[in-house]
Design a protein around this motif. Structure first.
Motif, PDB file in Angstrom:
ATOM      1  N   MET A  87       0.869  -1.175   0.000  1.00 11.65           N
ATOM      2  CA  MET A  87       0.000   0.000   0.000  1.00 11.65           C
ATOM      3  C   MET A  87       0.910   1.231   0.000  1.00 11.65           C
ATOM      4  SD  MET A  87      -3.176   1.074   2.457  1.00 11.65           S
ATOM      5  CE  MET A  87      -3.762   2.790   2.511  1.00 11.65           C
ATOM      6  N   ASN A  88       0.872   1.959  -1.106  1.00 11.99           N
ATOM      7  CA  ASN A  88       1.675   3.170  -1.274  1.00 11.99           C
ATOM      8  C   ASN A  88       0.853   4.395  -0.941  1.00 11.99           C
ATOM      9  OD1 ASN A  88       4.342   2.730  -2.886  1.00 11.99           O
ATOM     10  ND2 ASN A  88       2.861   1.346  -3.849  1.00 11.99           N
ATOM     11  N   VAL A  89       1.297   5.178   0.037  1.00 14.75           N
ATOM     12  CA  VAL A  89       0.615   6.444   0.346  1.00 14.75           C
ATOM     13  C   VAL A  89       1.586   7.596   0.088  1.00 14.75           C
ATOM     14  CG1 VAL A  89      -0.921   5.412   2.061  1.00 14.75           C
ATOM     15  CG2 VAL A  89       1.277   6.347   2.810  1.00 14.75           C
ATOM     16  N   HIS A  90       1.049   8.717  -0.327  1.00 12.12           N
ATOM     17  CA  HIS A  90       1.908   9.868  -0.583  1.00 12.12           C
ATOM     18  C   HIS A  90       2.311  10.558   0.709  1.00 12.12           C
ATOM     19  CE1 HIS A  90       2.481  10.869  -4.899  1.00 12.12           C
ATOM     20  NE2 HIS A  90       1.623   9.875  -5.014  1.00 12.12           N
ATOM     21  N   TYR A  91       3.587  10.878   0.809  1.00 15.94           N
ATOM     22  CA  TYR A  91       4.112  11.676   1.915  1.00 15.94           C
ATOM     23  C   TYR A  91       3.308  12.982   2.026  1.00 15.94           C
ATOM     24  CZ  TYR A  91       7.257  14.914   4.267  1.00 15.94           C
ATOM     25  OH  TYR A  91       7.777  15.847   5.113  1.00 15.94           O
TER      26      TYR A  91
END
Ligand code: DX5
Ligand code: ZN
Length: 216
Positions: A87-91
């Motif tokens: 799961m990639n979340v934006h900084y």
């Protein structure tokens, strides 16, 4: 060791998703990269969980879910239920990034943090040991088929240097404008995972294109 290749389904033919998925299943693609957009964090809307859930049913390949949305912490359960591996979340979308990363891991997924082109890798100094992967955007997120931003190569090298210094096993993934030439330079700079959308799906022989990217 070969490079990990994650074709981005955003560039696939949405009228023929089943045959596109069959092609990916036959191919050497390591993962499938899924781009979810909300029209708020990025100026575009792509697809959502009903589509991801159906895709999950037809592939055993790990799903790499890239959320280009505000407040991604609201959807940790949905992403886990869709069978995502990463799961990639934006900084830039997370005020309490550390908490979100822990939530993702608690739900059995591998946490990854994505940086927009303008965000320096140095902001990850403190969170790096908690991450399985960092995704560097080499275009401004929102659309496929854009031109590769050159400084991404230097940024990849800077992140590799930080990972070596901190002795973590974090993977470096790069997304946007990846082709054989930019991919080569990213791998030389230390990238582990290449996301490729239009380069794969607009190719006449996508399976061969995936194979050649893996051999970089
Ligand atoms: C862009 C997406 C990318 C996109 C890449 O916002 O995150 O994954 O599909 O497309 P290409 O490879 O065509 O630049
Ligand atoms: Zn993406």
């Amino acid at each position: 060791m070969s490079i990990i290749v994650a074709p981005s389904l955003l560039a696939a033919d949405f009228l023929n998703l089943e045959s596109e998925m069959k092609m990916l299943n036959r191919s050497e693609a390591d993962w499938i990269h899924l781009d979810i957009m909300d029209g708020v964090f990025v100026p575009n809307i792509s697809f959502g969980f009903p589509v991801v859930n159906r895709l999950r049913e037809v592939t055993l390949k790990p799903l790499d879910v890239h959320l280009m949305i505000v407040r991604p912490e609201k959807f940790v359960d949905e992403v886990a239920a869709a069978g995502a591996t990463f799961m990639n979340v934006h900084y830039e979308a997370c005020t309490h990034l550390h908490r979100v990363v822990q939530e993702i891991r608690k739900r059995g997924m591998k946490p990854a943090v994505t940086l927009n082109p303008h965000t320096p890798v140095q902001v990850l100094e403190d969170i790096l040991p908690d991450l399985d992967m960092v995704l560097l955007m080499s275009v401004n997120p929102g659309f496929g088929g854009q031109q590769f931003i050159e400084h991404s190569v230097r940024k990849t090298a800077a992140l590799r240097e930080m990972i070596l210094r901190q002795q973590t096993s974090t993977l470096i993934e790069v997304d946007g404008g990846v082709n054989q030439e930019t991919g080569r330079r990213l791998v030389d700079a230390g990238a582990d995972v290449l996301v490729a959308g239009s380069f794969v799906f607009s190719s006449e022989r996508p399976e061969e294109t995936i194979h050649r990217l893996r051999m970089l």
